[in-house]
Design an enzyme around this catalytic site. Structure first.
Site, PDB file in Angstrom:
ATOM      1  N   ASP A 156      -6.631  -3.890  -6.278  1.00  0.00           N
ATOM      2  CA  ASP A 156      -6.294  -2.587  -5.686  1.00  0.00           C
ATOM      3  C   ASP A 156      -4.848  -2.169  -5.988  1.00  0.00           C
ATOM      4  OD1 ASP A 156      -7.979  -4.410  -4.328  1.00  0.00           O
ATOM      5  OD2 ASP A 156      -8.103  -3.155  -2.555  1.00  0.00           O
TER       6      ASP A 156
ATOM      7  N   ASP B 207       0.788  -1.248   0.000  1.00  0.00           N
ATOM      8  CA  ASP B 207       0.000   0.000   0.000  1.00  0.00           C
ATOM      9  C   ASP B 207       0.817   1.294   0.000  1.00  0.00           C
ATOM     10  OD1 ASP B 207      -2.707  -0.919  -0.130  1.00  0.00           O
ATOM     11  OD2 ASP B 207      -2.416  -1.763   1.860  1.00  0.00           O
TER      12      ASP B 207
HETATM   13  N1  GLY Z   1      -7.280  -1.634  -0.487  1.00  0.00           N
HETATM   14  C1  GLY Z   1      -8.294  -2.002   0.382  1.00  0.00           C
HETATM   15  C2  GLY Z   1      -9.633  -1.474   0.077  1.00  0.00           C
HETATM   16  O1  GLY Z   1      -9.943  -0.884  -0.925  1.00  0.00           O
HETATM   17  O2  GLY Z   1     -10.470  -1.713   0.932  1.00  0.00           O
END
Ligand code: GLY
Length: 393
Positions: A172, A113
């Site tokens: 994601d 992330d």
């Molecule tokens: N990356 C995690 C979400 O979108 O919840």
């Protein structure tokens, strides 16, 4: 007769577009001072080196996170957008302070992330100030993210392996490629953009179904370089379309087209946009349910964050698209922005602990943050307003 009808249709569409443009202009005059007040309140309530994470009306309380939470970058990122929209000096101070609190994350390698945690705050900070100290943090963040690249599967590993998943890569992850590509074009390593391209190509190959919907998680066997399973983590079921995941994909491929001008990415983004815009379960106000396949009335929570991310991506995709598509994408983005600006979704002054957008879903299967205010919904809503002002007003 037919010509008259077409002319009428054409004139109506121009009037509709002008009306929406005027309404968003009015919305900006309302949201910008509201955002200054709400985020000043939120900042005061947030302990140092913590970030606001969520608010639920049911508990009437704010929840904070430490800086390692995947969403930590959205609060400073939102402060930068509010500063850009308002030119308010005290908001700028808050943005600087909260951005620097995240500096230790430049060396974080425990998940993928980094794009959210580093690029949203430091990328906006650099864009708006051109202070080179922000830039070196972005390059270090990109280097940390590259440690998660796994050549055998041509992808960046999203999460660590667990009892349920061996080497998970989630849709994601497309969002993190912005950090890599930007870094590489601005003095960082060329490897960053090569890996961004490789990851995007693997994602097209393995994450997407023939209708342009996407799986949430692909679990790989790192030794053999093969796919173990295609599953969900936050969606309704393995074959459903988890709403925020679809929006991440749309945003990710639009952004990859921005950098590469590779038509494959444009087609992918347009395919996703067409799938979403024509989905029979997309409600009239165009704010998706948390999963496009939800049919049970007891579970039909909206996820405004999925709407905000989709609208922001569509504003950009419209600029790269031909006339008919451009009108369609812009029109849908405008509808979403105007829906988010209605009292159903937009907090009034003093509401939601300082957050702006209500009715989001973090993870329904985990019963976490259901019908909550969440930092990323605000971030992408503010980005919509900033993009709309810059590109369409
Ligand atoms: N990356 C995690 C979400 O979108 O919840």
């Amino acid at each position: 007769m037919r010509l008259q009808f077409l002319l009428l249709l054409f004139l109506t569409s121009i009037i509709n577009a002008q009306t929406k443009q005027r309404e968003i202009k009015e919305l900006l005059t309302k949201v910008v001072p509201l955002a200054v007040q709400q985020y000043t309140r939120l900042e005061k309530a947030t302990p140092d080196s913590s970030m606001p994470r969520s608010f639920t009306a049911k508990n009437n309380s704010l929840v904070f996170s430490d800086i390692k939470w995947w969403c930590s970058g959205f609060f400073p990122g939102s402060l930068w957008y509010i500063y850009e929209l308002s030119n308010n000096a005290s908001i700028k101070k808050m943005a600087e302070k909260r951005t620097w609190e995240l500096a230790p994350m430049q060396y974080f390698t425990e998940n993928h992330d980094l794009g959210f945690m580093i690029y949203c705050p430091f990328g906006n900070a650099y864009r708006l100030t051109k202070d080179s100290s922000y830039k070196s943090i972005i390059h270090n963040g990109a280097k940390s993210l590259l440690t998660r690249y796994r050549p055998s599967i041509q992808s960046i590993q999203s999460w660590e392996s667990s009892s349920r998943l061996s080497c998970p890569v989630i849709i994601d992850n497309m969002m993190n490629l912005e950090l890599l590509y930007w870094s590489s074009l601005n003095g960082g390593s060329p490897t960053s953009r090569e890996i961004a391209i490789t990851h995007a190509n693997t994602t097209i190959k393995n994450h997407f179904r023939s209708d342009f919907s996407s799986y949430h998680v692909i679990d790989y066997d790192l030794q053999k370089g093969t796919i173990l399973k295609k599953v969900t983590w936050q969606g309704l079921n393995d074959s459903s379309s988890w709403a925020r995941g679809q929006s991440w994909g749309l945003y990710g491929f639009t952004m990859m087209y921005r950098f590469t001008k590779n038509e494959v990415y444009l087609k992918q983004a347009q395919g996703i946009a067409n799938y979403l815009s024509s989905h029979p379960n997309l409600p009239a106000d165009k704010i998706p349910y948390w999963d496009y396949n939800v049919t049970d009335d007891k579970m039909n929570f909206r996820d405004a964050s999925a709407g905000a991310i989709m609208a922001s991506a569509l504003l950009e995709l419209a600029r790269y698209s031909t006339k008919a598509d451009r009108v369609k994408y812009l029109n849908l983005a405008e509808t979403i922005i105007l829906s988010l600006g209605k009292s159903e979704y937009l907090s009034i002054d003093g509401e939601s602990g300082g957050f702006l957008i209500k009715h989001n879903v973090g993870s329904l299967p985990h019963k976490s943050e259901v019908d909550a205010s969440l930092t990323y919904a605000d971030y992408y809503f503010l980005e919509c307003l900033q993009r709309y002002k810059k590109w369409y007003l």
